[in-house]
Scaffold this motif. Sequence first.
Motif, PDB file in Angstrom:
ATOM      1  N   HIS A 107       0.831  -1.218   0.000  1.00 53.20           N
ATOM      2  CA  HIS A 107       0.000   0.000   0.000  1.00 53.20           C
ATOM      3  C   HIS A 107       0.863   1.265   0.000  1.00 53.20           C
ATOM      4  O   HIS A 107       0.340   2.360  -0.196  1.00 53.20           O
ATOM      5  N   ASP A 114      -7.540  -2.053  -1.675  1.00 49.70           N
ATOM      6  CA  ASP A 114      -8.519  -2.924  -1.022  1.00 49.70           C
ATOM      7  C   ASP A 114      -9.893  -2.507  -1.532  1.00 49.70           C
ATOM      8  O   ASP A 114     -10.385  -1.426  -1.186  1.00 49.70           O
ATOM      9  N   GLU A 169      -6.265 -12.620   1.076  1.00 47.37           N
ATOM     10  CA  GLU A 169      -6.960 -11.324   1.099  1.00 47.37           C
ATOM     11  C   GLU A 169      -7.586 -11.096  -0.271  1.00 47.37           C
ATOM     12  O   GLU A 169      -7.006 -10.420  -1.123  1.00 47.37           O
ATOM     13  N   TRP A 171      -9.793  -9.162  -1.245  1.00 48.21           N
ATOM     14  CA  TRP A 171     -10.084  -7.752  -1.527  1.00 48.21           C
ATOM     15  C   TRP A 171      -8.874  -6.984  -2.008  1.00 48.21           C
ATOM     16  O   TRP A 171      -9.001  -5.901  -2.555  1.00 48.21           O
ATOM     17  N   HIS A 172      -7.675  -7.544  -1.798  1.00 51.44           N
ATOM     18  CA  HIS A 172      -6.444  -6.807  -2.126  1.00 51.44           C
ATOM     19  C   HIS A 172      -6.044  -7.060  -3.585  1.00 51.44           C
ATOM     20  O   HIS A 172      -5.638  -8.160  -3.945  1.00 51.44           O
TER      21      HIS A 172
HETATM   22 ZN   LIG Z   1      -4.598  -4.382   1.161  1.00 48.17          ZN
END
Ligand SMILES: [Zn+2]
Length: 223
Positions: A107, A114, A169, A171-172
């Motif tokens: 990030h 995300d 993850e 969403w990432h």
């Molecule tokens: Zn993330």
Amino acid sequence: MTWIKTSMLVGRDESALVHFDNTLIHHDCLNMITTLKQKADAAGFDLGVASGYRSFDRQLLIWNSKFKGERPVFERDGSLVDMNRLDELEKITHIMLFSALPGASRHHWGCDFDLYAKNLTSLNIPLQLSPEEYLNGPQSPFNLWLNECLNDFDLFRPYEIYRGGVAEEPWHISHRPVAKQFEAAMSLKAIKEALFESDIQGKGTIIENLSDLYARFVINIGK
Ligand SMILES: [Zn+2]
């Protein structure tokens, strides 16, 4: 593409970033995310970016509060970790399941996001960013739609599956053309220097184990 400086790798440089949906993103990702949002709208999803760029200092704040037990730390199955019973290295590896080491977060680059559908959340159903929420829960229709977009938009999920480092993850999402350049420029040395100058909790143990942590959590990702 902007020439990548070390300060950009470790989240200490915002000169290549632009605003999008309450967050900052790399300017080379703006066309992609704008078009993706239009496509989401057409499919009935109000695309939101829960996190785009995050600075070193912001990541440090998250890290230190988790290390001190002021913010919850979770196992992969969603259960709460009792940080008091762990030694320093165990604390570090538990935090790194869901939170990156400051200086080593994707990030920091502005090309990782995300993503979620705002219209699949409500006061009663707040966004949690848990694997279950995306695989079988409220965000699963959005997640299925996103699967179909990855190739067309040159996106990939670095944490699609659990590889013994970061938890899955869904969403990432990472924008490949920009992210691959950051990955190529990334170095253990840059992370070490950023950490050394910081007031991070567990510093001695982190520096001592940094090459192992780097191999297990930072470069151990999907393509
Ligand atoms: Zn993330």
